[in-house]
Design a protein around this motif. Structure first.
Motif, PDB file in Angstrom:
ATOM      1  N   SER A   1      20.357  69.834  29.537  1.00  5.93           N
ATOM      2  CA  SER A   1      21.148  68.630  29.824  1.00  5.93           C
ATOM      3  C   SER A   1      22.515  68.736  29.180  1.00  5.93           C
ATOM      4  O   SER A   1      23.539  68.408  29.786  1.00  5.93           O
ATOM      5  N   TYR A   2      22.511  69.212  27.964  1.00  7.72           N
ATOM      6  CA  TYR A   2      23.762  69.349  27.235  1.00  7.72           C
ATOM      7  C   TYR A   2      24.687  70.353  27.922  1.00  7.72           C
ATOM      8  O   TYR A   2      25.892  70.132  28.060  1.00  7.72           O
ATOM      9  N   VAL A   3      24.113  71.457  28.354  1.00  6.57           N
ATOM     10  CA  VAL A   3      24.886  72.507  29.011  1.00  6.57           C
ATOM     11  C   VAL A   3      25.493  71.999  30.320  1.00  6.57           C
ATOM     12  O   VAL A   3      26.639  72.295  30.658  1.00  6.57           O
TER      13      VAL A   3
ATOM     14  N   GLU B   1      23.028  54.581  35.123  1.00  7.91           N
ATOM     15  CA  GLU B   1      24.084  54.462  34.117  1.00  7.91           C
ATOM     16  C   GLU B   1      23.728  53.440  33.040  1.00  7.91           C
ATOM     17  O   GLU B   1      23.902  53.679  31.847  1.00  7.91           O
ATOM     18  N   ARG B   2      23.206  52.312  33.487  1.00  7.10           N
ATOM     19  CA  ARG B   2      22.778  51.285  32.525  1.00  7.10           C
ATOM     20  C   ARG B   2      21.691  51.848  31.618  1.00  7.10           C
ATOM     21  O   ARG B   2      21.669  51.583  30.418  1.00  7.10           O
ATOM     22  N   ASP B   3      20.805  52.611  32.229  1.00  4.76           N
ATOM     23  CA  ASP B   3      19.704  53.181  31.478  1.00  4.76           C
ATOM     24  C   ASP B   3      20.227  54.106  30.379  1.00  4.76           C
ATOM     25  O   ASP B   3      19.781  54.057  29.233  1.00  4.76           O
ATOM     26  N   LEU B   4      21.189  54.929  30.717  1.00 12.47           N
ATOM     27  CA  LEU B   4      21.789  55.817  29.730  1.00 12.47           C
ATOM     28  C   LEU B   4      22.465  55.031  28.617  1.00 12.47           C
ATOM     29  O   LEU B   4      22.319  55.332  27.436  1.00 12.47           O
ATOM     30  N   LEU B   5      23.200  54.006  29.008  1.00 14.62           N
ATOM     31  CA  LEU B   5      23.931  53.206  28.019  1.00 14.62           C
ATOM     32  C   LEU B   5      22.973  52.483  27.073  1.00 14.62           C
ATOM     33  O   LEU B   5      23.206  52.421  25.868  1.00 14.62           O
TER      34      LEU B   5
ATOM     35  N   PHE C   1      13.623  60.450  20.920  1.00 14.13           N
ATOM     36  CA  PHE C   1      14.843  59.827  21.439  1.00 14.13           C
ATOM     37  C   PHE C   1      15.675  60.841  22.224  1.00 14.13           C
ATOM     38  O   PHE C   1      16.153  60.560  23.319  1.00 14.13           O
ATOM     39  N   CYS C   2      15.864  62.021  21.649  1.00 17.51           N
ATOM     40  CA  CYS C   2      16.681  63.045  22.311  1.00 17.51           C
ATOM     41  C   CYS C   2      16.086  63.411  23.668  1.00 17.51           C
ATOM     42  O   CYS C   2      16.813  63.573  24.656  1.00 17.51           O
ATOM     43  N   TYR C   3      14.780  63.518  23.702  1.00 16.53           N
ATOM     44  CA  TYR C   3      14.143  63.844  24.968  1.00 16.53           C
ATOM     45  C   TYR C   3      14.345  62.729  25.990  1.00 16.53           C
ATOM     46  O   TYR C   3      14.690  62.978  27.142  1.00 16.53           O
ATOM     47  N   ALA C   4      14.146  61.495  25.554  1.00 15.15           N
ATOM     48  CA  ALA C   4      14.317  60.360  26.468  1.00 15.15           C
ATOM     49  C   ALA C   4      15.747  60.301  27.005  1.00 15.15           C
ATOM     50  O   ALA C   4      15.969  60.043  28.191  1.00 15.15           O
TER      51      ALA C   4
ATOM     52  N   SER D   1      19.184  63.544  33.186  1.00 14.85           N
ATOM     53  CA  SER D   1      18.769  64.329  34.357  1.00 14.85           C
ATOM     54  C   SER D   1      18.641  63.440  35.590  1.00 14.85           C
ATOM     55  O   SER D   1      19.020  63.818  36.699  1.00 14.85           O
ATOM     56  N   LYS D   2      18.093  62.278  35.347  1.00 12.77           N
ATOM     57  CA  LYS D   2      17.929  61.303  36.426  1.00 12.77           C
ATOM     58  C   LYS D   2      19.311  60.883  36.964  1.00 12.77           C
ATOM     59  O   LYS D   2      19.551  60.869  38.178  1.00 12.77           O
ATOM     60  N   PHE D   3      20.183  60.574  36.053  1.00 11.57           N
ATOM     61  CA  PHE D   3      21.559  60.204  36.378  1.00 11.57           C
ATOM     62  C   PHE D   3      22.234  61.313  37.200  1.00 11.57           C
ATOM     63  O   PHE D   3      22.873  61.065  38.223  1.00 11.57           O
ATOM     64  N   TRP D   4      22.036  62.528  36.763  1.00  7.50           N
ATOM     65  CA  TRP D   4      22.628  63.712  37.408  1.00  7.50           C
ATOM     66  C   TRP D   4      22.252  63.774  38.879  1.00  7.50           C
ATOM     67  O   TRP D   4      23.055  64.124  39.740  1.00  7.50           O
ATOM     68  N   HIS D   5      20.985  63.450  39.138  1.00  6.09           N
ATOM     69  CA  HIS D   5      20.512  63.524  40.515  1.00  6.09           C
ATOM     70  C   HIS D   5      20.860  62.295  41.333  1.00  6.09           C
ATOM     71  O   HIS D   5      21.021  62.375  42.534  1.00  6.09           O
TER      72      HIS D   5
END
Length: 616
Positions: A502-504, A533-537, A562-565, A571-575
RNA sequence: GGUCCCGUAGCUCAGCUGGAUAGAGCAACUGACUUCUAAUCAGUAGGUCACAGGUUCGAAUCCUGUCGGGAUCACCA
């Protein structure tokens, strides 16, 4: 004020205004809204049924309306049964992102709190190399250090090196007898493994000697005389091993004689002891370096094993300790639900507990820390209870700040690790294996093929160690864990490499944004947030509080989860959304969001001692 | 035997200051790459949260007991 507090305050005011009852803000029960419902936060209204004398649904409606009218951050609400789901306005999240991105590298890092804490997270014996159990210990301790530091503490990292005693004497003796002048350099064996080899040699020689003795007239006579009824020969001799070692064994006697000579300061013995320990330290240092950990201060048992005696004398006067008729000194902890414990033998020599008392005092003198955290396996729970209780009774100023961060043993799928049965997983072997796995799995990556050999090695190391470390540290410390080597090298799913990936990706879009020169200004015009986006925030928002919580609980696994979540959410956002195909304000917003997620992932993983590759 | 820790899907683990239909990953099956890296995503299937009581409007979560696993109860460290 944070959004949780704002909502709680709103509820307090609402309950007051609507039902005339006063409640405490932190008593307001709140959770993140479950994903199947609309909303960001959910207030549980069941507790107010009594004071309102209404149905939960009605309370939810009334309270929701009140919140909507009075709390600007609340933009919508819905009620399902006794649950009031609140939607936080996009502008709030927008502002949060824009604020955070200004200093995203520091997001979540607490201000210095002026407190000093020491973490002891390695206590190896110098007669053999480190193994999987040590790895769990070291990773936990390192992470505890990182987390405490991020929470605002000044942290001193230390280890206690168990460099003296009968064990190292065994290695020394075996080297003298069978070593033929061999050295790590001459044999090409890493120093700690080299010394470990002679420890094993000693055990073998001892076993041979013991076997022969069992068949001898003397051995048989002892068996006939001392074996209990029904006790077979094999069972008897197994139980008799220690007695044999102490009373009959030639090689055992030689090892004990060596220990006595060491204690007397015999020049030749001390010289050999120093040499063997030097070899071990060289090996340990390589292992520590490969694991990516370091220490500020080392304590050696050879310096501390006599400490604590003067404290016992002082404690006698305060009646903390008492003397038995035979001259031995004890502490009575029965009123603390512990037992009586010896602190000085009748000959005046100290025991393990005495040393630890002295060592704690020494550390306090050296650094003035108000907390000391010992990362040690849970088999020593009782010892630390006794130690801490003793320190309290001695009135040590830091006694309340002593903490045993205990962790469960590491099992293999085949059962327990047992050095006698050769099932111990060696630390160096394990690291080499996960790195090799990472390399094998990267064979068909076109990304990596263009790299130099050096870059490739660095990436494989980062990926392999991330897999290993994450696999261990995601488990709550207190739980005994099963370590399956096959699973530890997994790169997919709930793993370190998944998070790195994800970081890469984020790094990739960042690079492209740089090339294309995106204007960030327009992010503030982006008004309608996507669910992803809301989920990420929402996830990001928790990070600062989580660090404080993890520091208070000394629980690195919460950071790992937390890092995994967060990575999963990304990843979800990416797609779900496109970054570069989106209109300008969305593009800018998503890039900023990605940037913050990248920073938090990197910082979060750093708290676990895991490095991030830039590409993979 | 006393004390302490643990028991959640076939496996590895989250969730535990009480809140909605208990969540992930692995393994199995199905679908998605001319697109910002598919080490990814979406879906199917998989549960008497060891068991029995109790407290509560509400219990995987708190209390008691039982069973199972582990640690410890050294003048070893």
């Amino acid at each position: 004020m944070d959004i949780i507090g704002i909502i709680q305050e709103g509820v307090v005011k609402g309950v007051e205004a609507l039902y005339g009852a006063s409640i405490a803000g932190d008593s307001v029960s709140m959770n993140a809204t479950r994903s199947e419902f609309e909303g960001d936060f959910t207030v549980v209204v069941f507790p107010y049924t009594k004071m309102a004398r209404k149905k939960p649904e009605d309370i939810g409606q009334e309270l929701g309306q009140f919140m909507l009218d009075t709390v600007p951050q609340v933009s919508k609400f819905n009620v399902i049964k006794g649950f009031l789901n609140l939607v936080i306005d996009d502008s709030f999240w927008q502002q949060f992102l824009l604020e955070t991105v200004k200093d995203s590298d520091q997001f979540g890092i607490g201000a210095a709190n002026g407190k000093k804490v020491m973490v002891e997270y390695s206590s190896p014996n110098t007669n053999k190399p480190l193994h999987l159990g040590h790895i769990r210990n070291i990773l936990l301790g390192w992470s505890a250090y990182k987390i405490l530091q991020a929470a605002g503490y000044e942290v001193v990292r230390t280890q206690i090196v168990n460099d003296r005693g009968i064990a190292i004497c065994k290695s020394m003796l075996a080297w003298q007898r069978f070593g033929e002048g061999e050295t790590p350099a001459s044999s090409g064996i890493k120093g700690d493994h080299f010394v470990g080899k002679f420890y094993v040699k000693f055990e073998q020689a001892f076993q041979e000697e013991y076997k022969a003795w069992q068949a001898s007239d003397q051995g048989q006579a002892i068996f006939t005389e001392k074996a209990k009824e029904e006790q077979g020969e094999a069972a008897f001799f197994k139980a008799y091993k220690n007695t044999y070692f102490n009373e009959y064994s030639e090689i055992g006697q030689a090892a004990r004689a060596m220990l006595i000579q060491w204690e007397a300061g015999d020049e030749e013995t001390v010289k050999l002891w120093k040499q063997m320990n030097e070899w071990v330290y060289e090996g340990f240092n390589t292992t520590y370096e490969n694991l990516g950990v370091a220490f500020d201060k080392l304590y050696y048992e050879s310096d501390t094993y006599l400490l604590g005696k003067s404290t016992i004398a002082a404690g006698m006067e305060k009646d903390v300790f008492y003397k038995k008729e035979d001259g031995s000194v004890w502490i009575d902890l029965t009123d603390a639900k512990l037992d009586h414990k010896i602190v000085l033998r009748k000959d005046g020599t100290s025991v393990y507990l005495t040393q630890d008392i002295g060592t704690a005092q020494l550390r306090y003198q050296d650094f003035g820390v108000e907390r000391m955290i010992y990362v040690v396996a849970d088999e020593q729970n009782y010892h630390f209870q006794v130690l801490f209780e003793t320190m309290k009774r001695l009135g040590e100023p830091y006694a309340d700040g002593l903490y045993h961060l205990n962790y469960g043993m590491v099992d293999l799928p085949t059962g327990k690790m047992k050095s006698r049965e050769g099932t111990v997983v060696d630390a160096d072997d394990l690291m080499a294996e996960v790195i090799a796995e990472a390399e094998a799995a990267s064979k068909d990556s076109s990304e990596i093929s263009s790299f130099t050999e050096e870059q490739r090695k660095d990436i494989f190391r980062k990926i392999g160690l991330a897999a290993l470390k994450f696999h261990i540290i995601k488990v709550q410390p207190q739980k005994r864990m099963v370590f399956d080597p096959k699973e530890s090298v997994d790169l997919q799913g709930q793993t370190g490499p998944y998070i790195q990936y994800s970081y890469v990706r984020i790094n990739g879009v960042g690079k492209r944004a740089e090339r294309e020169g995106v204007s960030w200004e327009q992010a503030k015009d982006y008004v309608s947030l996507e669910p992803a986006e809301r989920d990420l925030l929402r996830n990001l928002y928790q990070f600062p509080a989580l660090i404080q919580e993890a520091a208070a609980d000394l629980d690195p696994s919460s950071i790992a989860n937390f890092c995994y979540a967060l990575a999963k959410s990304y990843s979800k956002f990416w797609h779900d959304v496109s970054i570069f195909d989106a209109e300008e304000s969305a593009k800018a917003f998503r890039l900023l969001l990605s940037k913050v997620v990248g920073s938090v992932l990197k910082n979060g993983m750093d708290l676990l001692g895991i490095e991030m590759p830039e590409r993979m």
